[in-house]
Design an enzyme around this catalytic site. Structure first.
Site, PDB file in Angstrom:
ATOM      1  N   ILE A 241       0.809  -1.204  -0.212  1.00 20.95           N
ATOM      2  CA  ILE A 241      -0.018   0.085   0.004  1.00 20.95           C
ATOM      3  C   ILE A 241       0.698   1.317  -0.006  1.00 20.95           C
ATOM      4  O   ILE A 241       2.061   1.203   0.547  1.00 20.95           O
ATOM      5  CB  ILE A 241      -0.994   0.199   1.102  1.00 20.95           C
ATOM      6  N   ASP A 242       0.429   2.280  -0.353  1.00 26.84           N
ATOM      7  CA  ASP A 242       1.172   3.527  -0.704  1.00 26.84           C
ATOM      8  C   ASP A 242       1.685   4.067   0.783  1.00 26.84           C
ATOM      9  O   ASP A 242       1.213   3.707   1.794  1.00 26.84           O
ATOM     10  CB  ASP A 242       0.348   4.691  -1.110  1.00 26.84           C
ATOM     11  N   MET A 243       3.028   4.888   0.612  1.00 29.47           N
ATOM     12  CA  MET A 243       3.548   5.115   1.967  1.00 29.47           C
ATOM     13  C   MET A 243       2.468   5.977   2.926  1.00 29.47           C
ATOM     14  O   MET A 243       2.504   5.827   3.940  1.00 29.47           O
ATOM     15  CB  MET A 243       4.432   6.189   1.427  1.00 29.47           C
TER      16      MET A 243
ATOM     17  N   ARG B 271      -6.985   5.984  -5.981  1.00 25.58           N
ATOM     18  CA  ARG B 271      -6.680   7.402  -6.164  1.00 25.58           C
ATOM     19  C   ARG B 271      -6.916   7.897  -7.491  1.00 25.58           C
ATOM     20  O   ARG B 271      -7.229   8.866  -7.783  1.00 25.58           O
ATOM     21  CB  ARG B 271      -5.166   7.435  -5.817  1.00 25.58           C
TER      22      ARG B 271
END
Length: 306
Positions: free
Chosen positions: A141-143, A242
């Site tokens: 998953i993204d930062m 997103r």
């Protein structure tokens, strides 16, 4: 920069294909077509001793010589970083990743990652399928996205979870706040996702060579200028929620990549949380579902005049 020299003869099955496509297929180890396009542009590729463009159509029997930069060695060390463990057994663990933590080491992030933390926690007990930079990591998953993430302790568990990811049978539900008022109570966004044609650090809907991506959504609460939503992934493409929400005019609040990032609450990245992950356990075959509670910043945000 040190270079490795490789060469191969174009096979009849490759004849007529673009040079950059043939190279990415020939060296199917994660290097993209854009990587080889840069090598071609920089003079690192020759066909029968001649420089060619990326769109050159190769012929059977041609000798292709390519120089590939040797990867820089990054030493990954265990670090005593606190982990919020939601579930753990001898095969895997599910952690609640905090905002701002990178999942695995990369350029500019050699330490302080989730991998550094789980290496310390699990000692030698991590799957090695994704190599030395990504031990135990089967998905990401993204930062700046928080929430549940599976880490595999052995290769058998890794292969089992990866197969479920590939067939899209893993339950993944996210919670997020988007800009604007979403009119429909529920719906689906579908559109292929791939690298942005101009900005290679971004993803985009409907580019050439994109992959099918499907996001189901449900409105949880409407505010005066924002909407609190639940998302369920049918597929799991990079930045999928997103990109999809931005594509319909409702970027995630705080998203500076696919929105303008402007907000009065000084958020660190997008307001997105991987709340639920569910899968069949690799050892028992039983369905296991784990929920990550909303982080404090998110709960506080829901109490503000959105």
């Amino acid at each position: 920069m040190l270079q490795e020299e490789h060469s191969f003869l174009v096979s009849p099955g490759q004849a007529g294909e673009r040079l950059d496509k043939v190279l990415s297929m020939q060296y199917g180890d994660g290097r993209s077509r854009s990587f080889f396009q840069k090598q071609i542009k920089d003079g690192g590729v020759q066909v029968d001793g001649q420089a060619q463009k990326a769109n050159y159509r190769v012929c059977a029997g041609e000798l292709v010589c390519v120089q590939i930069p040797k990867p820089q060695e990054i030493e990954i060390l265990p670090e005593d970083i606190p982990l919020d463990i939601l579930y753990e057994d001898s095969d895997l663990l599910v952690v609640d990743k905090p905002k701002g933590m990178v999942v695995h080491p990369s350029a500019g992030h050699a330490s302080g990652t989730l991998v550094n933390a789980v290496m310390y926690h699990c000692k030698e007990g991590l799957s090695g399928i994704n190599g030395v930079l990504r031990p135990g990591i089967v998905h990401r998953i993204d930062m700046d996205t928080t929430g549940s993430l599976i880490v595999c302790k052995n290769d058998r568990a890794h292969l089992h979870i990866a197969a479920q990811m590939k067939e899209h049978s893993v339950t993944r539900r996210y919670l997020g706040i988007v800009k604007g008022i979403v009119a429909k109570d529920s719906g689906t966004v579908e559109g292929t996702i791939g690298r942005h044609p101009i900005d290679r650090k971004k993803m985009a809907v409907n580019p050439r060579n994109g992959k099918r991506a499907v996001t189901h959504y449900r409105v949880l609460q409407r505010f005066s200028a924002h909407t609190y939503m639940e998302f369920e992934l049918e597929t799991g493409r990079t930045h999928q929620i997103r990109v999809h929400m931005a594509s319909i005019g409702h970027p995630l609040l705080g998203d500076s990549v696919y929105g303008n990032g402007k907000n009065p609450w000084k958020l660190q990245g997008q307001a997105l949380h991987a709340a639920v992950i569910g899968f069949c356990h690799p050892a028992t075959g039983e369905y296991l579902e784990v929920t990550a509670p909303l982080p404090a910043y998110f709960s506080e945000l829901l109490g503000k005049p959105l």
